[in-house]
Design an enzyme around this catalytic site. Structure first.
Site, PDB file in Angstrom:
ATOM      1  N   ASP A 302      17.830  33.817  61.944  1.00  0.00           N
ATOM      2  CA  ASP A 302      17.242  35.158  61.966  1.00  0.00           C
ATOM      3  C   ASP A 302      18.328  36.125  62.428  1.00  0.00           C
ATOM      4  O   ASP A 302      19.344  35.703  63.003  1.00  0.00           O
ATOM      5  CB  ASP A 302      16.055  35.171  62.933  1.00  0.00           C
ATOM      6  CG  ASP A 302      15.209  36.428  62.783  1.00  0.00           C
ATOM      7  OD1 ASP A 302      15.479  37.217  61.868  1.00  0.00           O
ATOM      8  OD2 ASP A 302      14.287  36.610  63.595  1.00  0.00           O
ATOM      9  N   ASP A 538      13.338  32.334  67.540  1.00  0.00           N
ATOM     10  CA  ASP A 538      12.955  32.647  68.913  1.00  0.00           C
ATOM     11  C   ASP A 538      11.596  33.335  68.989  1.00  0.00           C
ATOM     12  O   ASP A 538      11.169  33.743  70.053  1.00  0.00           O
ATOM     13  CB  ASP A 538      14.013  33.527  69.590  1.00  0.00           C
ATOM     14  CG  ASP A 538      14.174  34.879  68.899  1.00  0.00           C
ATOM     15  OD1 ASP A 538      13.537  35.072  67.847  1.00  0.00           O
ATOM     16  OD2 ASP A 538      14.932  35.723  69.411  1.00  0.00           O
ATOM     17  N   ASP A 542       8.735  32.448  63.500  1.00  0.00           N
ATOM     18  CA  ASP A 542       9.699  31.441  63.046  1.00  0.00           C
ATOM     19  C   ASP A 542       9.124  30.021  63.073  1.00  0.00           C
ATOM     20  O   ASP A 542       9.721  29.095  62.519  1.00  0.00           O
ATOM     21  CB  ASP A 542      10.952  31.457  63.936  1.00  0.00           C
ATOM     22  CG  ASP A 542      11.672  32.789  63.903  1.00  0.00           C
ATOM     23  OD1 ASP A 542      11.843  33.326  62.802  1.00  0.00           O
ATOM     24  OD2 ASP A 542      12.054  33.284  64.971  1.00  0.00           O
TER      25      ASP A 542
END
Length: 806
Positions: A302, A538, A542
């Site tokens: 990400d 995180d 996700d």
């Protein structure tokens, strides 16, 4: 669930908590990865092969062959080392796990306190907020939250939970805050029942290496008993040998076939690897992840928290051309005052926009990863802040020239707009046009170490795919600044058709405006194309992709749900630790592959020699003590020392083909040389001691060749290992020849030894080149599959024959 209600104002008292713990009503995980010391001792002591060795020892004692018990100290030492190392590793990892335990807010004795999830008890009142994983089963007693139950149900829908609604452990909070009362904890919770069911289904979660070693050991365990009975029966009943000779020769074959140190070496190597990573502030939830990460060739990341710092800051605001007032900052200030800071973006907005009019909202619309906007309701209208494409919808083209210039320079752009109606959590869909007030420009500083980390992965042939919910232009710009290869190839994920994901991951490296369920589809598409995929994350958005990936990595600074769902946790949230994790995995796999090859040379030889003995109706030519000497100095000592070497070479090919291609030449050469020796010895009347000693020296010589071949190209450390092993052999032969049943051999035996050694050198070199070529073909075939041409095959074979084995 019918549970006595806990006082919502005070929660449980200390006395009630103590009573619940004594009753066993505590939220202790059923899948605790740590065994007790008793379990570790029992698992290392009471093994199938230790039972075999016990039976063999008793048989040797029965016939008085005491000096052939030389294998026993090695077995005892292996077992003790295994127990000590595993207990040491457990203590270090357990300490780390306790230090990194996830805490959650609970109401006890009228105060809100932070309690580790595993210390919660039945009846606890727990505060849940955005990003929290629900720790046990229960029901909402105050407030409202939206939860994602995809880890349990496979459905990615966000479900609203009000007072009285049931919550299941394993799901996580997407937005809002609420108090819940725990009703089923520990082994009685839903997630624990699923875990128990999954464990009963088998150990498919093991890594390829461990799975392969287990398979080898299983087949050896099946073969040795009938083969041992056949060898003894032939020697005692057919050849009319004494009970002593029959038992000793049978045991030599059986001991030679058992890879007694291989499983131990693997266990110790993985445990020490986990300890070394723990000291670097990297925690493993799953031991297989070390090997999996070492084999990864695609890493999905990400933008926020991986490429950039997890902290976000507001740089400035820009008013829309259509907004004539000059109070944009105050409007955002009123929004921020009424909205809880339950994510990094809102914290940044709240910190920057401190000035407000004190205007009180009638209700709020929390941010969700599906809508990608949040709202504050004032009387008959709603102020929205969120992703421009989600708020503007059909108006996007009308306003894009106002803000896309900022996105292209790396800013994250949020739109501030007025929606002319009241929105609710149950009815949050935008159907009317919005009045655009302006834009908030946010920035995440790129991590200092990001560029060097991505350069490392580029050199290692690991492709980086950036998957983000932000504007694709912004993400691409940031990725280019971080030095990610081909970051200019970006696409808006909203434009990808349902069957177009595999084509998209082939052509693009940056994906923007990605929804949570799409992240999982990207990972699946990459896996369908034959890639080994790791996913970093995180946030709650996700988790679906992390669960689907071959290996998942979480930043400890992320929310608790992502941390709990991952296999690897970077405790200092430093992405620069990733090369250390990859290198650690490569060291373990490369060194175990090399050691396994050494072990299997002996096993292959013993198996083939046993079959040859049965076919030719002759006694197995070696004794257990001689097998121990060969094992100790051509396998045990060098494999242990080589396992300590730093070895960060890329892992190529599958475990079993890699190991067998290096072990077969040595095992077959040993068998051919000793077979010829036995047959020739019969013609020139070599006695049993001459044959045994000459065979031992032959196997030592071939063992040295195998060690050299596996260690090539030599460096200072590998050369010292070889010299040390050779010196140990010489000293053992000179000073302990009686212990290892070695005698002075005749001139005829010396002549045969020299001739066979010269022949063995040629045979071994020839077989090694052929098998190295075959291994290279298998590696290329594994990479290219059906696209492999005859020219590729021939080129790979020739390259394998010429290149050093390692």
């Amino acid at each position: 669930m019918n549970e006595e209600k806990t006082n919502l104002n005070t929660g449980l008292t200390a006395a009630q908590v103590k009573q619940k713990i004594e009753a066993g009503e505590i939220n202790k995980a059923v899948d605790d990865q740590f065994k007790t010391n008793k379990q570790i001792i029992a698992e290392n002591l009471f093994t199938y092969f230790n039972l075999i060795f016990l039976v063999l020892s008793l048989l040797l004692i029965f016939v008085g062959a005491y000096k052939d018990l030389t294998f026993l100290p090695v077995i005892v030492l292996n077992t003790v080392i295994g127990i000590v190392q595993e207990i040491r590793a457990k203590k270090i990892l357990n300490k780390l796990n306790v230090m990194n335990a996830t805490d959650i807010g609970a109401l006890r004795d009228g105060k809100e306190v932070q309690v580790p999830i595993e210390e919660l008890v039945k009846g606890d009142i727990v505060l849940l907020k955005t990003g929290d994983q629900i720790p046990a089963d229960g029901q909402v007693v105050k407030g409202n939250i939206r939860v994602n139950e995809s880890l349990l149900t496979g459905e990615a829908d966000e479900i609203s939970k009000d007072v009285g609604d049931e919550l299941m452990s394993g799901s996580f909070v997407v937005s809002g805050s609420a108090y819940m009362q725990l009703e089923e904890v520990g082994k009685n919770s839903y997630i624990s029942k699923l875990t128990i069911k999954a464990k009963a289904m088998g150990s498919s979660e093991q890594s390829e290496m461990v799975r392969s070693i287990n398979k080898l050991i299983k087949w050896v365990g099946i073969i040795i008993i009938p083969l041992g009975i056949a060898l003894f029966s032939m020697s005692y009943f057919v050849n009319r040998m004494s009970l002593y000779r029959s038992i000793v020769s049978m045991e030599a074959a059986i001991i030679g076939m058992i890879p007694e140190g291989l499983y131990l070496l693997t266990t110790i190597a993985l445990a020490l690897s986990a300890v070394r990573l723990a000291r670097k502030e990297v925690m493993l939830h799953d031991m297989k992840s070390v090997e999996t990460l070492a084999r990864v060739n695609v890493l999905c990341v990400d933008k926020t928290g991986t490429i950039t710092e997890p902290k976000m800051s507001v740089e400035k605001t820009v008013s829309s051309k259509s907004f004539k007032a000059n109070n944009l900052d105050q409007i955002i200030g009123d929004f921020a005052k009424n909205m809880p800071p339950d994510n990094a973006t809102m914290k940044a907005i709240k910190n920057f926009f401190a000035n407000n009019t004190g205007k009180k909202a009638s209700s709020i619309l929390p941010f969700t990863s599906v809508n990608k906007y949040s709202g504050v309701i004032f009387n008959d209208h709603t102020i929205l802040i969120g992703a421009p494409e989600m708020v503007l919808r059909d108006q996007f083209d009308q306003y894009k020239d106002e803000f896309e210039q900022y996105a292209s320079t790396g800013y994250r752009v949020l739109i501030v707009a007025n929606y002319p109606d009241v929105l609710t959590e149950d009815d949050s869909k935008l159907t009317k046009d919005v009045e655009v007030y302006g834009y908030i420009l946010l920035a995440n500083p790129i991590r200092k170490e990001a560029k060097s980390t991505f350069e490392y992965f580029a050199k290692q042939g690991v492709e980086i795919k950036v998957i983000s919910g932000d504007n694709p232009v912004t993400v691409s710009r940031v990725a280019q600044q971080a030095g990610i290869k081909n970051a200019e190839k970006y696409i808006d994920a909203q434009k990808i058709e349902e069957d177009g994901y595999e084509e998209a991951v082939k052509n693009y490296n940056v994906f923007g405006r990605v929804k949570p369920e799409q992240k999982r589809k990207f990972v699946k598409a990459l896996q369908n194309l034959g890639n080994t995929v790791a996913m970093t994350g995180d946030g709650v958005n996700d988790i679906l992709a992390m669960k689907k990936a071959d290996c998942s990595i979480a930043m400890a600074s992320g929310n608790s749900a992502a941390v709990q769902a991952s296999q690897v946790v970077l405790l200092d949230s430093n992405f620069a630790k990733m090369p250390d994790v990859v290198n650690e995995g490569r060291q373990v796999v490369n060194n175990i592959q090399r050691s396994a090859s050494l072990f299997l040379v002996k096993n292959i030889f013993s198996f083939l020699m046993a079959i040859f003995s049965l076919i030719m109706i002759i006694n197995y030519p070696l004794q257990p003590s001689q097998i121990t000497l060969i094992s100790a100095f051509t396998i045990g000592l060098p494999s242990f020392l080589l396992a300590l070497e730093s070895n960060h070479n890329r892992i190529r090919g599958q475990f079993i083909p890699n190991v067998l291609s290096r072990a077969i030449p040595g095992g077959v050469t040993d068998m051919l040389a000793v077979s010829i020796l036995v047959i020739a010895g019969g013609y020139i009347s070599l006695d049993h001691n001459d044959v045994g000693t000459t065979a031992t020296l032959l196997l030592v010589a071939v063992g040295a060749m195998v060690l050299y071949h596996i260690s090539a190209p030599l460096n200072k450390f590998r050369l010292l290992v070889m010299l040390g092993s050779f010196l140990g052999l010489i000293l053992a032969i000179i000073f302990l020849h009686d212990l290892f049943s070695l005698t002075m051999i005749s001139d005829k035996a010396i002549f045969i030894l020299i001739v066979l050694f010269c022949a063995a050198t040629t045979i071994f070199r020839w077989l090694s080149r052929i098998l190295d070529g075959v291994r290279e073909v298998l590696i290329i075939f594994d990479q290219k599959g059906k696209n492999m041409t005859f020219g590729d095959l021939r080129e790979a074979y020739q390259r394998g024959r010429k290149s050093p084995s390692n």
